[in-house]
Design a protein around this motif. Structure first.
Motif, PDB file in Angstrom:
ATOM      1  N   VAL A 138      56.651  50.414  26.410  1.00 36.96           N
ATOM      2  CA  VAL A 138      55.913  51.593  25.642  1.00 36.96           C
ATOM      3  C   VAL A 138      54.652  51.320  25.084  1.00 36.96           C
ATOM      4  O   VAL A 138      54.541  50.093  24.557  1.00 36.96           O
ATOM      5  N   ASN A 139      53.748  52.189  25.068  1.00 40.41           N
ATOM      6  CA  ASN A 139      52.489  52.178  24.402  1.00 40.41           C
ATOM      7  C   ASN A 139      51.622  50.895  24.759  1.00 40.41           C
ATOM      8  O   ASN A 139      51.052  50.536  23.791  1.00 40.41           O
ATOM      9  N   THR A 140      51.639  50.909  26.041  1.00 46.78           N
ATOM     10  CA  THR A 140      50.663  49.547  26.454  1.00 46.78           C
ATOM     11  C   THR A 140      49.695  50.352  27.378  1.00 46.78           C
ATOM     12  O   THR A 140      49.969  51.407  28.225  1.00 46.78           O
ATOM     13  N   SER A 141      48.605  50.096  27.247  1.00 42.25           N
ATOM     14  CA  SER A 141      47.090  50.464  27.999  1.00 42.25           C
ATOM     15  C   SER A 141      46.578  49.333  28.914  1.00 42.25           C
ATOM     16  O   SER A 141      45.631  49.690  29.662  1.00 42.25           O
ATOM     17  N   THR A 142      46.952  48.006  28.634  1.00 41.67           N
ATOM     18  CA  THR A 142      46.213  46.898  29.565  1.00 41.67           C
ATOM     19  C   THR A 142      47.410  46.041  29.838  1.00 41.67           C
ATOM     20  O   THR A 142      48.295  45.887  29.247  1.00 41.67           O
ATOM     21  N   MET A 200      46.228  49.089  42.700  1.00 41.22           N
ATOM     22  CA  MET A 200      47.310  49.861  41.729  1.00 41.22           C
ATOM     23  C   MET A 200      47.322  51.051  42.400  1.00 41.22           C
ATOM     24  O   MET A 200      46.263  52.105  42.447  1.00 41.22           O
ATOM     25  N   LYS A 201      48.612  51.572  42.245  1.00 39.12           N
ATOM     26  CA  LYS A 201      48.766  52.980  42.525  1.00 39.12           C
ATOM     27  C   LYS A 201      48.578  53.786  41.415  1.00 39.12           C
ATOM     28  O   LYS A 201      49.454  53.632  40.296  1.00 39.12           O
ATOM     29  N   VAL A 202      47.833  54.759  41.290  1.00 35.97           N
ATOM     30  CA  VAL A 202      47.333  55.963  40.326  1.00 35.97           C
ATOM     31  C   VAL A 202      47.479  57.238  40.795  1.00 35.97           C
ATOM     32  O   VAL A 202      46.986  57.642  41.930  1.00 35.97           O
ATOM     33  N   TRP A 206      46.540  54.714  46.197  1.00 40.87           N
ATOM     34  CA  TRP A 206      46.192  53.052  45.952  1.00 40.87           C
ATOM     35  C   TRP A 206      44.640  52.987  45.506  1.00 40.87           C
ATOM     36  O   TRP A 206      43.910  53.803  46.239  1.00 40.87           O
ATOM     37  N   GLN A 207      44.361  52.550  44.282  1.00 39.16           N
ATOM     38  CA  GLN A 207      43.075  52.163  43.942  1.00 39.16           C
ATOM     39  C   GLN A 207      42.668  50.714  43.820  1.00 39.16           C
ATOM     40  O   GLN A 207      43.340  49.963  43.114  1.00 39.16           O
ATOM     41  N   PHE A 208      41.578  50.442  44.435  1.00 40.53           N
ATOM     42  CA  PHE A 208      41.362  49.004  44.364  1.00 40.53           C
ATOM     43  C   PHE A 208      41.032  48.673  42.946  1.00 40.53           C
ATOM     44  O   PHE A 208      40.234  49.477  42.079  1.00 40.53           O
ATOM     45  N   VAL A 209      41.250  47.460  42.419  1.00 45.96           N
ATOM     46  CA  VAL A 209      41.021  46.862  40.932  1.00 45.96           C
ATOM     47  C   VAL A 209      40.346  45.879  41.114  1.00 45.96           C
ATOM     48  O   VAL A 209      39.029  46.136  40.329  1.00 45.96           O
ATOM     49  N   ASP A 210      40.504  44.908  41.883  1.00 45.44           N
ATOM     50  CA  ASP A 210      39.541  43.786  41.810  1.00 45.44           C
ATOM     51  C   ASP A 210      39.968  42.794  43.006  1.00 45.44           C
ATOM     52  O   ASP A 210      40.992  42.947  43.708  1.00 45.44           O
ATOM     53  N   TYR A 211      39.228  41.662  42.830  1.00 48.76           N
ATOM     54  CA  TYR A 211      39.916  40.469  43.705  1.00 48.76           C
ATOM     55  C   TYR A 211      39.703  38.994  43.136  1.00 48.76           C
ATOM     56  O   TYR A 211      39.178  38.977  42.174  1.00 48.76           O
ATOM     57  N   PHE A 212      40.654  38.436  43.735  1.00 46.45           N
ATOM     58  CA  PHE A 212      40.693  36.845  43.086  1.00 46.45           C
ATOM     59  C   PHE A 212      39.821  36.075  44.130  1.00 46.45           C
ATOM     60  O   PHE A 212      39.906  36.242  45.387  1.00 46.45           O
ATOM     61  N   ASN A 213      38.983  35.237  43.598  1.00 45.84           N
ATOM     62  CA  ASN A 213      37.915  34.237  44.628  1.00 45.84           C
ATOM     63  C   ASN A 213      38.973  33.337  45.172  1.00 45.84           C
ATOM     64  O   ASN A 213      40.017  33.047  44.778  1.00 45.84           O
ATOM     65  N   ILE A 227      44.061  44.272  33.797  1.00 46.80           N
ATOM     66  CA  ILE A 227      44.075  45.453  34.487  1.00 46.80           C
ATOM     67  C   ILE A 227      44.152  46.470  33.622  1.00 46.80           C
ATOM     68  O   ILE A 227      45.113  46.681  32.629  1.00 46.80           O
ATOM     69  N   ASP A 228      43.469  47.796  33.606  1.00 47.73           N
ATOM     70  CA  ASP A 228      43.425  48.954  32.780  1.00 47.73           C
ATOM     71  C   ASP A 228      44.666  49.883  33.263  1.00 47.73           C
ATOM     72  O   ASP A 228      44.431  50.151  34.376  1.00 47.73           O
ATOM     73  N   ILE A 229      45.810  50.131  32.621  1.00 53.14           N
ATOM     74  CA  ILE A 229      46.880  50.794  33.074  1.00 53.14           C
ATOM     75  C   ILE A 229      46.617  52.102  32.213  1.00 53.14           C
ATOM     76  O   ILE A 229      47.908  52.988  32.177  1.00 53.14           O
ATOM     77  N   SER A 230      45.754  52.447  31.301  1.00 57.67           N
ATOM     78  CA  SER A 230      45.637  53.600  30.552  1.00 57.67           C
ATOM     79  C   SER A 230      45.766  54.824  31.233  1.00 57.67           C
ATOM     80  O   SER A 230      46.403  55.932  30.667  1.00 57.67           O
ATOM     81  N   LYS A 231      45.417  55.094  32.450  1.00 62.68           N
ATOM     82  CA  LYS A 231      45.286  56.308  33.118  1.00 62.68           C
ATOM     83  C   LYS A 231      46.827  56.565  33.899  1.00 62.68           C
ATOM     84  O   LYS A 231      46.951  57.627  34.535  1.00 62.68           O
ATOM     85  N   LEU A 232      47.735  55.598  33.785  1.00 63.36           N
ATOM     86  CA  LEU A 232      48.919  55.725  34.425  1.00 63.36           C
ATOM     87  C   LEU A 232      49.871  56.710  33.799  1.00 63.36           C
ATOM     88  O   LEU A 232      50.094  56.431  32.345  1.00 63.36           O
ATOM     89  N   ASP A 233      50.597  57.455  34.252  1.00 60.35           N
ATOM     90  CA  ASP A 233      51.775  58.341  33.485  1.00 60.35           C
ATOM     91  C   ASP A 233      53.077  57.858  33.863  1.00 60.35           C
ATOM     92  O   ASP A 233      53.903  58.888  33.778  1.00 60.35           O
TER      93      ASP A 233
END
Length: 368
Positions: A138-142, A200-202, A206-213, A227-233
């Motif tokens: 609960v109440n997490t955005s990142t 990440m599924k938003v 599916w929306q691309f977040v980033d990649y690991f080298n 990862i920014d999860i603030s837009k997830l409902d």
């Protein structure tokens, strides 16, 4: 890529590889390698860089990043050089492949069990995809995705077979590649599934977040991605990890929701660096410039010495080697290249298809 050995209190212990995958000047990049077993020798930290493969290795910078952080926390440095505070990463509640195979037992903890890839289970697939689901507090955005992973030796083998396709034109082709822009080289690598991509599924998509080298095949490495999860409902976080056919091996995956806390970080420059012949190479490794420390042959190495900063009471310490560089892969293939065939590698995903082709051909030859 250069191998790194750290003084662990008794001897120099192999720790990992740096700037793996930077096989052209345009792919030169910064790297932050965790040094968990580094111990002081007197009031110094010491480590070695070594060339142990058929490469010409160009290291531009080698400094230590020393971070003292609150007790009860750990931290990793992401690929942008920012530290990420961790407290208690949570394993996924679900982990499945594209073929809906349960792989949670393979990646739920750091152990001898690993996810080695499953793309060959479907003849139509030339990449691996892993789906992860996590409970969202609960109440997490990142959130911070933590992986313990490495590349497979199969990826190295696939590159070797790819280079062989150029025959006696390999050196000419390689010189042309060195002149391409970083954007061109980076885009090709990502499109071929060589780095590990995270989505990440938003809102059902599916929306691309980033990649690991690329990490390299010799040693596992702990890596982190905020990862920014603030837009997830939703109270569930769904992630997708994509990479080319058998290119990555994953030992552990988790999400950490700890808030960022202040940590004391300091950059520690070299006291001195000397190569295997005793030559002073400190200036080549002190600044991010065009002055490189080059290891041209197998057996070349350098001993690096750093002053150990005073330890803060009631703080934990994490040390990272911050390096930057690139390397050249030495090959001498023979024969005439099939230019029309080679042009097919301009298509996204073709390298993963090539990996699968040579894998299936190998199985056929072995009667499997």
């Amino acid at each position: 890529c250069p191998f790194v050995y750290v003084y662990n209190g008794e001897t120099f212990e192999f720790t990992g590889e740096i700037f793996s995958g930077a096989i052209y000047p345009g792919l030169e990049r910064h790297d932050w390698l965790p040094l968990p077993n580094l111990k002081p020798l007197g009031n110094e930290y010491q480590l070695k860089l070594a060339n142990q493969v058929k490469e010409i290795q160009h290291t531009n910078l080698a400094e230590l990043l020393v971070i003292d952080h609150p007790l009860g926390t750990s931290l990793l440095v992401d690929k942008y050089g920012k530290y990420q505070i961790l407290k208690k990463p949570s394993p996924p509640k679900l982990a499945r492949t594209q073929q809906d195979k349960d792989i949670l037992p393979l990646i739920a903890s750091r152990d001898s069990l690993k996810y080695l890839g499953d793309a060959f289970a479907d003849p139509q697939q030339s990449k691996d995809t892993m789906y992860l689901s996590f409970d969202r507090p609960v109440n997490t955005s990142t959130a911070k995705l933590v992986l313990r992973a490495k590349n497979s030796f199969w990826l190295d083998y696939t590159f070797g077979q790819f280079f062989e396709q150029f025959g006696d034109k390999y050196k000419v082709w390689y010189e042309k590649q060195k002149k391409l822009s970083p954007e061109q080289q980076g885009t090709w690598s990502l499109e071929q599934g060589i780095p590990l991509s995270v989505s990440m599924k938003v809102n059902g998509k599916w929306q691309f977040v980033d990649y690991f080298n690329v990490i390299g095949p010799v040693a596992e490495k702990d890596v982190v991605m905020p990862i920014d999860i603030s837009k997830l409902d939703s109270d569930t976080i769904e992630l997708k990890l994509d990479f080319g056919f058998l290119f990555w091996e994953i030992d552990y995956a988790g999400l950490d929701f700890a808030p960022q806390e202040y940590a004391f970080q300091q950059v520690v420059p070299l006291i001195s660096a000397r190569d295997q012949d005793g030559r002073d190479v400190t200036s080549e490794l002190t600044r991010d410039d065009k002055n490189y420390f080059t290891m041209e042959r197998v057996g070349n190495e350098a001993l690096l010495r750093y002053a150990m900063p005073a330890v803060r009471e009631n703080y934990a310490r994490s040390v990272f080697l911050h390096s930057k560089g690139h390397y050249e892969v030495i090959r001498d293939p023979k024969g005439n290249p099939d230019l029309a065939y080679l042009k097919s590698f301009r298509e996204p995903g073709r390298f993963g298809e090539f990996s699968k082709e040579i894998y299936l051909e190998m199985l056929k030859k072995n009667g499997k």
